[in-house]
Design a protein around this motif. Structure first.
Motif, PDB file in Angstrom:
ATOM      1  N   SER A  65       0.824  -1.212   0.000  1.00 16.74           N
ATOM      2  CA  SER A  65       0.000   0.000   0.000  1.00 16.74           C
ATOM      3  C   SER A  65       0.858   1.261   0.000  1.00 16.74           C
ATOM      4  N   MET A  66       2.032   1.197   0.633  1.00 16.40           N
ATOM      5  CA  MET A  66       2.945   2.339   0.592  1.00 16.40           C
ATOM      6  C   MET A  66       3.443   2.596  -0.828  1.00 16.40           C
ATOM      7  N   ILE A  67       3.742   1.524  -1.538  1.00 18.74           N
ATOM      8  CA  ILE A  67       4.186   1.671  -2.924  1.00 18.74           C
ATOM      9  C   ILE A  67       3.049   2.211  -3.787  1.00 18.74           C
ATOM     10  N   ALA A  68       1.833   1.714  -3.565  1.00 17.95           N
ATOM     11  CA  ALA A  68       0.692   2.183  -4.347  1.00 17.95           C
ATOM     12  C   ALA A  68       0.412   3.662  -4.100  1.00 17.95           C
ATOM     13  N   GLU A  69       0.530   4.095  -2.850  1.00 21.33           N
ATOM     14  CA  GLU A  69       0.319   5.514  -2.550  1.00 21.33           C
ATOM     15  C   GLU A  69       1.459   6.370  -3.100  1.00 21.33           C
ATOM     16  N   GLY A  70       2.676   5.873  -3.045  1.00 28.61           N
ATOM     17  CA  GLY A  70       3.817   6.629  -3.534  1.00 28.61           C
ATOM     18  C   GLY A  70       3.869   6.724  -5.053  1.00 28.61           C
ATOM     19  N   ARG A  71       3.143   5.859  -5.731  1.00 33.68           N
ATOM     20  CA  ARG A  71       3.116   5.875  -7.190  1.00 33.68           C
ATOM     21  C   ARG A  71       2.544   7.177  -7.731  1.00 33.68           C
ATOM     22  N   GLN A  72       1.650   7.786  -6.986  1.00 34.99           N
ATOM     23  CA  GLN A  72       1.004   9.024  -7.438  1.00 34.99           C
ATOM     24  C   GLN A  72       1.954  10.218  -7.361  1.00 34.99           C
ATOM     25  N   ILE A  73       2.906  10.203  -6.449  1.00 32.40           N
ATOM     26  CA  ILE A  73       3.802  11.353  -6.285  1.00 32.40           C
ATOM     27  C   ILE A  73       5.267  10.966  -6.478  1.00 32.40           C
ATOM     28  N   VAL A  74       5.507   9.972  -7.327  1.00 29.75           N
ATOM     29  CA  VAL A  74       6.858   9.457  -7.504  1.00 29.75           C
ATOM     30  C   VAL A  74       7.808  10.517  -8.057  1.00 29.75           C
ATOM     31  N   TYR A  75       7.325  11.445  -8.861  1.00 29.42           N
ATOM     32  CA  TYR A  75       8.222  12.451  -9.436  1.00 29.42           C
ATOM     33  C   TYR A  75       8.583  13.539  -8.431  1.00 29.42           C
ATOM     34  N   GLN A  76       7.724  13.802  -7.452  1.00 30.16           N
ATOM     35  CA  GLN A  76       8.038  14.803  -6.436  1.00 30.16           C
ATOM     36  C   GLN A  76       8.823  14.204  -5.271  1.00 30.16           C
ATOM     37  N   ALA A  77       8.528  12.959  -4.921  1.00 32.26           N
ATOM     38  CA  ALA A  77       9.168  12.321  -3.763  1.00 32.26           C
ATOM     39  C   ALA A  77       9.434  10.844  -4.065  1.00 32.26           C
ATOM     40  N   PRO A  78      10.505  10.551  -4.791  1.00 31.65           N
ATOM     41  CA  PRO A  78      10.755   9.150  -5.171  1.00 31.65           C
ATOM     42  C   PRO A  78      11.096   8.239  -3.994  1.00 31.65           C
ATOM     43  N   TRP A  79      11.548   8.804  -2.879  1.00 33.38           N
ATOM     44  CA  TRP A  79      11.908   7.972  -1.726  1.00 33.38           C
ATOM     45  C   TRP A  79      10.694   7.316  -1.086  1.00 33.38           C
ATOM     46  N   ILE A  80       9.509   7.855  -1.344  1.00 34.57           N
ATOM     47  CA  ILE A  80       8.301   7.254  -0.772  1.00 34.57           C
ATOM     48  C   ILE A  80       8.082   5.858  -1.348  1.00 34.57           C
ATOM     49  N   MET A  81       8.481   5.636  -2.571  1.00 26.65           N
ATOM     50  CA  MET A  81       8.416   4.299  -3.160  1.00 26.65           C
ATOM     51  C   MET A  81       9.719   3.527  -2.953  1.00 26.65           C
ATOM     52  N   ALA A  82      10.825   4.238  -2.925  1.00 27.20           N
ATOM     53  CA  ALA A  82      12.125   3.562  -2.856  1.00 27.20           C
ATOM     54  C   ALA A  82      12.343   2.862  -1.516  1.00 27.20           C
ATOM     55  N   LEU A  83      11.911   3.457  -0.432  1.00 30.04           N
ATOM     56  CA  LEU A  83      12.136   2.844   0.885  1.00 30.04           C
ATOM     57  C   LEU A  83      11.375   1.527   1.061  1.00 30.04           C
ATOM     58  N   PRO A  84      10.069   1.454   0.755  1.00 28.04           N
ATOM     59  CA  PRO A  84       9.407   0.149   0.881  1.00 28.04           C
ATOM     60  C   PRO A  84       9.969  -0.904  -0.079  1.00 28.04           C
ATOM     61  N   ILE A  85      10.331  -0.484  -1.294  1.00 32.26           N
ATOM     62  CA  ILE A  85      10.908  -1.436  -2.241  1.00 32.26           C
ATOM     63  C   ILE A  85      12.251  -1.948  -1.718  1.00 32.26           C
ATOM     64  N   GLY A  86      13.054  -1.062  -1.155  1.00 32.73           N
ATOM     65  CA  GLY A  86      14.326  -1.481  -0.567  1.00 32.73           C
ATOM     66  C   GLY A  86      14.134  -2.430   0.599  1.00 32.73           C
ATOM     67  N   CYS A  87      13.127  -2.167   1.419  1.00 30.31           N
ATOM     68  CA  CYS A  87      12.842  -3.062   2.549  1.00 30.31           C
ATOM     69  C   CYS A  87      12.393  -4.436   2.071  1.00 30.31           C
ATOM     70  N   ILE A  88      11.593  -4.467   1.018  1.00 34.18           N
ATOM     71  CA  ILE A  88      11.142  -5.746   0.461  1.00 34.18           C
ATOM     72  C   ILE A  88      12.338  -6.531  -0.060  1.00 34.18           C
ATOM     73  N   ILE A  89      13.176  -5.874  -0.826  1.00 33.58           N
ATOM     74  CA  ILE A  89      14.358  -6.541  -1.387  1.00 33.58           C
ATOM     75  C   ILE A  89      15.266  -7.044  -0.268  1.00 33.58           C
ATOM     76  N   ALA A  90      15.513  -6.206   0.731  1.00 35.85           N
ATOM     77  CA  ALA A  90      16.388  -6.608   1.841  1.00 35.85           C
ATOM     78  C   ALA A  90      15.793  -7.780   2.622  1.00 35.85           C
ATOM     79  N   SER A  91      14.496  -7.768   2.842  1.00 35.71           N
ATOM     80  CA  SER A  91      13.855  -8.852   3.591  1.00 35.71           C
ATOM     81  C   SER A  91      13.919 -10.175   2.842  1.00 35.71           C
ATOM     82  N   VAL A  92      13.597 -10.156   1.568  1.00 33.47           N
ATOM     83  CA  VAL A  92      13.580 -11.397   0.792  1.00 33.47           C
ATOM     84  C   VAL A  92      14.998 -11.949   0.635  1.00 33.47           C
ATOM     85  N   ILE A  93      15.947 -11.091   0.312  1.00 31.23           N
ATOM     86  CA  ILE A  93      17.328 -11.563   0.187  1.00 31.23           C
ATOM     87  C   ILE A  93      17.856 -12.026   1.544  1.00 31.23           C
ATOM     88  N   GLY A  94      17.519 -11.310   2.611  1.00 30.00           N
ATOM     89  CA  GLY A  94      17.948 -11.716   3.947  1.00 30.00           C
ATOM     90  C   GLY A  94      17.396 -13.071   4.348  1.00 30.00           C
TER      91      GLY A  94
END
Length: 112
Positions: A65-94
């Motif tokens: 849901s964080m990624i879905a909400e951040g999709r609307q403002i990705v050009y103004q605040a890309p970190w809103i999508m980048a942080l949850p995506i990074g957490c997902i990647i880190a969790s799965v790889i971990g």
């Protein structure tokens, strides 16, 4: 049908002792690895379901849901999508690395 099971039966081990002494020690590392991989898959499934809006209640924060909400403002605040995506990647790889490390630590073949 493995040689070690046939040898254990040949020396007269009962089914319970064969299972406890020979089969379970060889099965545990595989189950631990499978569990870790499945946990990563479960995280990805929950992220996908919450991204499309069919997971938990709408007021509960999830990575999808964080990624879905951040999709609307990705050009103004890309970190809103980048942080949850990074957490997902880190969790799965971990989880995958944890499962692999536990498999190596628990595997009787790797120990010798």
């Amino acid at each position: 049908t493995r040689d070690y099971a046939a040898a254990a039966r040949a020396i007269g081990l009962s089914r319970a002792k064969l299972l406890r002494l020979e089969i379970l020690p060889n099965l545990v590392p595989l189950l631990v690895t499978l569990l870790a991989v499945e946990m990563g898959i479960a995280i990805l499934v929950e992220v996908i379901l919450s991204f499309v809006g069919i997971s938990v209640a709408g007021d509960t924060p999830t990575w999808g849901s964080m990624i879905a909400e951040g999709r609307q403002i990705v050009y103004q605040a890309p970190w809103i999508m980048a942080l949850p995506i990074g957490c997902i990647i880190a969790s799965v790889i971990g989880l995958n690395l944890l499962g692999d490390g536990l498999r190596l630590a628990l595997d009787p073949v790797q120990r010798s």
